[in-house]
Design an enzyme around this catalytic site. Structure first.
Site, PDB file in Angstrom:
ATOM      1  N   ARG A 105       0.826  -1.224   0.000  1.00 15.50           N
ATOM      2  CA  ARG A 105       0.000   0.000   0.000  1.00 15.50           C
ATOM      3  C   ARG A 105       0.855   1.267   0.000  1.00 15.50           C
ATOM      4  O   ARG A 105       0.517   2.270   0.624  1.00 15.50           O
ATOM      5  CB  ARG A 105      -0.953   0.007   1.216  1.00 15.50           C
ATOM      6  CG  ARG A 105      -1.911  -1.183   1.253  1.00 15.50           C
ATOM      7  CD  ARG A 105      -2.913  -1.155   0.097  1.00 15.50           C
ATOM      8  NE  ARG A 105      -3.768  -2.336   0.073  1.00 15.50           N
ATOM      9  CZ  ARG A 105      -3.543  -3.419  -0.692  1.00 15.50           C
ATOM     10  NH1 ARG A 105      -2.486  -3.476  -1.488  1.00 15.50           N
ATOM     11  NH2 ARG A 105      -4.372  -4.431  -0.669  1.00 15.50           N
ATOM     12  N   SER A 115     -13.241  -0.715   2.480  1.00 14.53           N
ATOM     13  CA  SER A 115     -12.881  -1.272   3.778  1.00 14.53           C
ATOM     14  C   SER A 115     -12.498  -0.129   4.728  1.00 14.53           C
ATOM     15  O   SER A 115     -11.646   0.681   4.404  1.00 14.53           O
ATOM     16  CB  SER A 115     -11.714  -2.228   3.567  1.00 14.53           C
ATOM     17  OG  SER A 115     -11.396  -2.857   4.756  1.00 14.53           O
ATOM     18  N   GLU A 166      -8.540   2.871   7.693  1.00 18.06           N
ATOM     19  CA  GLU A 166      -7.854   2.840   6.396  1.00 18.06           C
ATOM     20  C   GLU A 166      -8.306   4.031   5.552  1.00 18.06           C
ATOM     21  O   GLU A 166      -7.599   4.497   4.675  1.00 18.06           O
ATOM     22  CB  GLU A 166      -8.199   1.531   5.672  1.00 18.06           C
ATOM     23  CG  GLU A 166      -7.440   1.329   4.382  1.00 18.06           C
ATOM     24  CD  GLU A 166      -7.604  -0.091   3.833  1.00 18.06           C
ATOM     25  OE1 GLU A 166      -8.011  -0.212   2.677  1.00 18.06           O
ATOM     26  OE2 GLU A 166      -7.332  -1.048   4.574  1.00 18.06           O
TER      27      GLU A 166
END
Length: 309
Positions: free
Chosen positions: A182, A232, A302
């Site tokens: 990420r 998410s 997130e």
């Protein structure tokens, strides 16, 4: 909006309108129209370039007027607070040209959605199937080194053209993109991704399509795609799954206003109607508190929170 800031915004708007049409330079634009959460207060000035030249011009001009700037794509991983964002918001969502497609190489604008995998399939190219259904732009996917189902952007991206906040255009080859989990170099240099060059492999169109259909079905069966969300909500805590912890804590369906922990997948906070950012933030805080009380695990969001209360 402060008086001085207001003056700067007006002057900046006038300068941008020399090269951009008024339909793509708008004042007091509500960001709920530009995020997948369908939440967010107004941007002082909202700017939508469509080419590298326009992106370079916009960033250079904003820099010259000393106005703060925020970059967004399709707004799929952000929660914009109810007070909105001061300064200029530049959306690359309309940078969607396909510049090139030959010898297995695609060069595509960063605002193009991740349905780039469909474009690859139509051209008999394999390697992007994993991205089908990831709700974001190509630029956002590169920025985050997005991945799913054993694939990630670092496997296919061979170069990126970006623009810094002074308007200079840069090009990076794969060895300088610093891809990790990420992560990419753009987390550190804060440049704006404008074009993405990917190298794929020739493949059997039927096999590619079958894989894309399989992954789409997986995604649709597990995720609450029928509701507005930012994907998410929490990062995966080491050794656990966020959704499982939330479910074990009995929080499916927990609501604050129109913000709700999804019944379908506890890892998603969804907007069931007209949730405010405050509703979402209060719900996230309550989920964090209860999960920590019961399991001693701190859940970290997130979703990027931006803007003012």
């Amino acid at each position: 909006m402060g008086k001085n800031n207001n003056h700067n915004i007006k002057a900046l708007q006038t300068a941008l309108l020399k090269e951009l049409p008024s339909t793509r330079v708008r004042e007091e634009e509500y960001l709920r129209h530009h995020t997948t959460f369908k939440i967010g207060g107004p941007a002082d000035l909202f700017v939508e370039p469509t080419t590298m030249a326009e992106l370079s011009f916009a960033l250079r001009t904003i820099h010259e007027f000393d106005v703060p700037v925020t970059i967004i794509g399709c707004g799929s991983n952000i929660l914009v607070k109810d007070g909105g964002i001061r300064g200029a918001v530049v959306s690359v969502r309309h940078m969607t040209q396909i510049m090139d497609c030959n010898d297995n190489v695609l060069c595509i604008g960063s605002g193009y959605m991740l349905k780039a995998s469909e474009f690859a399939w139509e051209n008999g190219l394999t390697g992007l199937e994993f991205a089908i259904g990831i709700p974001g732009t190509l630029g956002g996917a590169v920025f985050m080194n997005a991945g799913a189902y054993d694939g990630e952007m670092s496997h296919v991206v061979t170069a990126v053209r970006a623009v810094d906040f002074q308007g200079n255009i840069k090009e990076y080859d794969a060895s300088h993109l610093d891809f990790g989990y990420r992560h990419s170099v753009f987390h550190d240099n804060h440049e704006v991704i404008g074009e993405v060059i990917m190298t794929l492999k020739p493949g059997d169109k039927n096999v590619i399509k079958a894989r894309m259909d399989e992954l789409t079905e997986k995604r649709e069966s597990k995720q609450p795609l029928e509701f507005a969300s930012a994907g998410s909500t929490f990062k995966r805590p080491p050794g656990y799954f966020a959704g499982t912890l939330i479910e074990q804590t009995g929080l499916k369906g927990l609501s604050v206003g129109d913000a709700q922990v999804s019944h379908k997948h506890a890892g998603f906070v969804i907007n069931t109607g007209s949730a405010s950012a405050k509703d979402v933030l209060d719900l996230i805080a309550e989920v964090q508190r209860r999960v920590y009380d019961q399991h001693g695990v701190h859940l970290e969001p997130e979703v990027r929170m931006i803007g003012e209360d």
